[in-house]
Scaffold this motif. Structure first.
Motif, PDB file in Angstrom:
ATOM      1  N   VAL A   1      36.270  44.227  47.209  1.00 31.46           N
ATOM      2  CA  VAL A   1      36.714  43.310  46.562  1.00 31.46           C
ATOM      3  C   VAL A   1      37.339  42.329  47.459  1.00 31.46           C
ATOM      4  N   THR A   2      37.054  41.098  47.093  1.00 34.22           N
ATOM      5  CA  THR A   2      37.564  39.967  47.990  1.00 34.22           C
ATOM      6  C   THR A   2      38.993  39.386  47.225  1.00 34.22           C
ATOM      7  N   ILE A   3      39.775  39.332  48.504  1.00 38.03           N
ATOM      8  CA  ILE A   3      40.996  38.546  47.872  1.00 38.03           C
ATOM      9  C   ILE A   3      40.744  37.075  47.970  1.00 38.03           C
ATOM     10  N   SER A   4      40.571  36.197  46.786  1.00 37.50           N
ATOM     11  CA  SER A   4      40.290  34.922  46.981  1.00 37.50           C
ATOM     12  C   SER A   4      41.651  34.048  46.926  1.00 37.50           C
ATOM     13  N   SER A   5      42.691  34.469  46.762  1.00 35.45           N
ATOM     14  CA  SER A   5      44.126  33.536  46.878  1.00 35.45           C
ATOM     15  C   SER A   5      45.229  34.415  47.186  1.00 35.45           C
ATOM     16  N   ILE A   6      46.176  34.183  48.127  1.00 34.29           N
ATOM     17  CA  ILE A   6      47.505  34.910  48.245  1.00 34.29           C
ATOM     18  C   ILE A   6      48.501  33.840  48.634  1.00 34.29           C
TER      19      ILE A   6
ATOM     20  N   THR B   1      59.813  39.224  55.119  1.00 28.48           N
ATOM     21  CA  THR B   1      58.805  40.323  55.758  1.00 28.48           C
ATOM     22  C   THR B   1      57.484  39.707  55.457  1.00 28.48           C
ATOM     23  N   THR B   2      56.494  40.301  56.406  1.00 27.56           N
ATOM     24  CA  THR B   2      55.220  40.101  56.268  1.00 27.56           C
ATOM     25  C   THR B   2      54.438  41.327  55.333  1.00 27.56           C
ATOM     26  N   TYR B   3      53.507  41.207  54.487  1.00 30.05           N
ATOM     27  CA  TYR B   3      52.925  42.140  53.896  1.00 30.05           C
ATOM     28  C   TYR B   3      51.494  41.905  53.907  1.00 30.05           C
ATOM     29  N   THR B   4      50.418  42.977  53.958  1.00 29.02           N
ATOM     30  CA  THR B   4      49.123  43.056  53.956  1.00 29.02           C
ATOM     31  C   THR B   4      48.799  43.649  52.798  1.00 29.02           C
ATOM     32  N   TYR B   5      47.734  43.100  52.000  1.00 31.86           N
ATOM     33  CA  TYR B   5      47.270  43.521  50.784  1.00 31.86           C
ATOM     34  C   TYR B   5      46.042  43.827  50.809  1.00 31.86           C
ATOM     35  N   ALA B   6      45.405  44.830  49.812  1.00 28.04           N
ATOM     36  CA  ALA B   6      44.162  45.061  49.848  1.00 28.04           C
ATOM     37  C   ALA B   6      43.764  45.523  48.134  1.00 28.04           C
ATOM     38  N   ILE B   7      42.658  45.248  47.647  1.00 25.73           N
ATOM     39  CA  ILE B   7      42.237  45.610  46.433  1.00 25.73           C
ATOM     40  C   ILE B   7      40.935  46.292  46.470  1.00 25.73           C
ATOM     41  N   ARG B   8      41.218  47.598  45.563  1.00 25.20           N
ATOM     42  CA  ARG B   8      39.897  48.376  45.621  1.00 25.20           C
ATOM     43  C   ARG B   8      39.641  48.402  44.152  1.00 25.20           C
TER      44      ARG B   8
ATOM     45  N   LEU C   1      48.767  37.135  44.141  1.00 23.77           N
ATOM     46  CA  LEU C   1      47.521  37.291  44.707  1.00 23.77           C
ATOM     47  C   LEU C   1      46.196  37.378  43.802  1.00 23.77           C
ATOM     48  N   SER C   2      45.192  37.013  43.915  1.00 18.76           N
ATOM     49  CA  SER C   2      44.078  37.198  43.013  1.00 18.76           C
ATOM     50  C   SER C   2      42.678  37.447  43.554  1.00 18.76           C
ATOM     51  N   TRP C   3      41.674  37.993  42.971  1.00 18.73           N
ATOM     52  CA  TRP C   3      40.554  38.286  43.543  1.00 18.73           C
ATOM     53  C   TRP C   3      39.529  38.125  42.762  1.00 18.73           C
ATOM     54  N   ASN C   4      38.276  38.383  43.486  1.00 13.44           N
ATOM     55  CA  ASN C   4      37.094  37.938  42.645  1.00 13.44           C
ATOM     56  C   ASN C   4      36.790  39.170  41.812  1.00 13.44           C
ATOM     57  N   ALA C   5      36.331  39.207  40.585  1.00 17.39           N
ATOM     58  CA  ALA C   5      35.841  40.016  39.577  1.00 17.39           C
ATOM     59  C   ALA C   5      34.625  40.689  40.315  1.00 17.39           C
ATOM     60  N   VAL C   6      34.721  41.973  39.965  1.00 12.88           N
ATOM     61  CA  VAL C   6      33.418  42.957  40.246  1.00 12.88           C
ATOM     62  C   VAL C   6      32.664  43.301  39.066  1.00 12.88           C
ATOM     63  N   PRO C   7      31.643  43.135  38.793  1.00 13.59           N
ATOM     64  CA  PRO C   7      31.040  43.643  37.637  1.00 13.59           C
ATOM     65  C   PRO C   7      30.638  45.172  37.787  1.00 13.59           C
ATOM     66  N   GLY C   8      30.775  45.618  36.481  1.00 16.41           N
ATOM     67  CA  GLY C   8      30.478  46.992  36.146  1.00 16.41           C
ATOM     68  C   GLY C   8      31.481  48.029  36.582  1.00 16.41           C
TER      69      GLY C   8
END
Length: 197
Positions: free
Chosen positions: A127-132, A184-191, A141-148
């Motif tokens: 998953v790619t984060i498109s905006s933070i 504070t600096t945060y790092t995000y990841a979407i799975r 934050l928002s991310w690109n939809a993944v089909p299926g």
């Protein structure tokens, strides 16, 4: 003498009667863990860890919050391919070991789910984060939809710390984190995930 023999017989009967209560005469089969569950070509393939000392296994299946049905009443194998499934439907599987007529318990806790796919084996896609952005003490934050896929999990960490899960399951492609500290600096990841994967 007769009284002593009678007392001894009564004592033996009492001990034998108490054995099941004490747990010495029962032999509960161990719980079974599914170690692999995949779907491809309109089938579901699963395998599980062998349990020592059991007579075999029983495979159960359900859809949604429905009742468990038995799809394999008895097998000595540690794998099974379910061909009687519908593409696009999510099934939950559980394996129970048995010794004689006694079956293992706790199969609800070891059950795993998967959505049936018609193509090659389904695996969650990156998953790619498109905006933070950050404003008013929040992170959006928002991310690109993944089909299926069945949904997404949102993870976060600070610095070189460990990842923590801030959203265990969502079908949305955006998230606003209000549980943050200004400065504070945060790092995000979407799975993405499919079933339990």
């Amino acid at each position: 003498m007769k009284k002593k023999v009678l007392s001894l017989i009564v004592a033996i009967v009492m001990v034998l009667t108490m054995l099941p209560v004490m747990g010495l005469a029962t032999n509960t089969p161990p719980a079974v863990t599914i170690n692999s569950i995949t779907s491809a070509d309109g089938k579901v393939m699963l395998s599980w860890n062998a349990a020592a000392g059991v007579d075999g296994y029983r495979v159960h299946r359900k859809t949604g919050s429905g009742k468990w049905t038995t799809v394999v009443a008895s097998t000595k194998s540690t794998s099974y391919t379910d061909t009687n499934v519908t593409v696009g439907t999510t099934y939950t599987y559980a394996i129970r070991s048995y010794i004689g007529d006694t079956y293992s318990t706790g199969y609800n806790e070891t059950a795993k789910s998967i959505k049936v796919v018609s193509g090659s084996a389904a695996e969650p896609k990156p998953v790619t984060i498109s905006s933070i952005t950050s404003a008013n003490g929040k992170v959006t934050l928002s991310w690109n939809a993944v089909p299926g896929v069945d949904g997404y999990r949102v993870h976060r960490k600070t610095g070189s710390g460990k990842w923590t899960t801030v959203v265990a399951s969502t079908k949305s492609t955006s998230y606003t984190d209000t549980n943050v500290t200004v400065g504070t600096t945060y790092t995000y990841a979407i799975r993405s995930y499919i079933g339990d994967t």
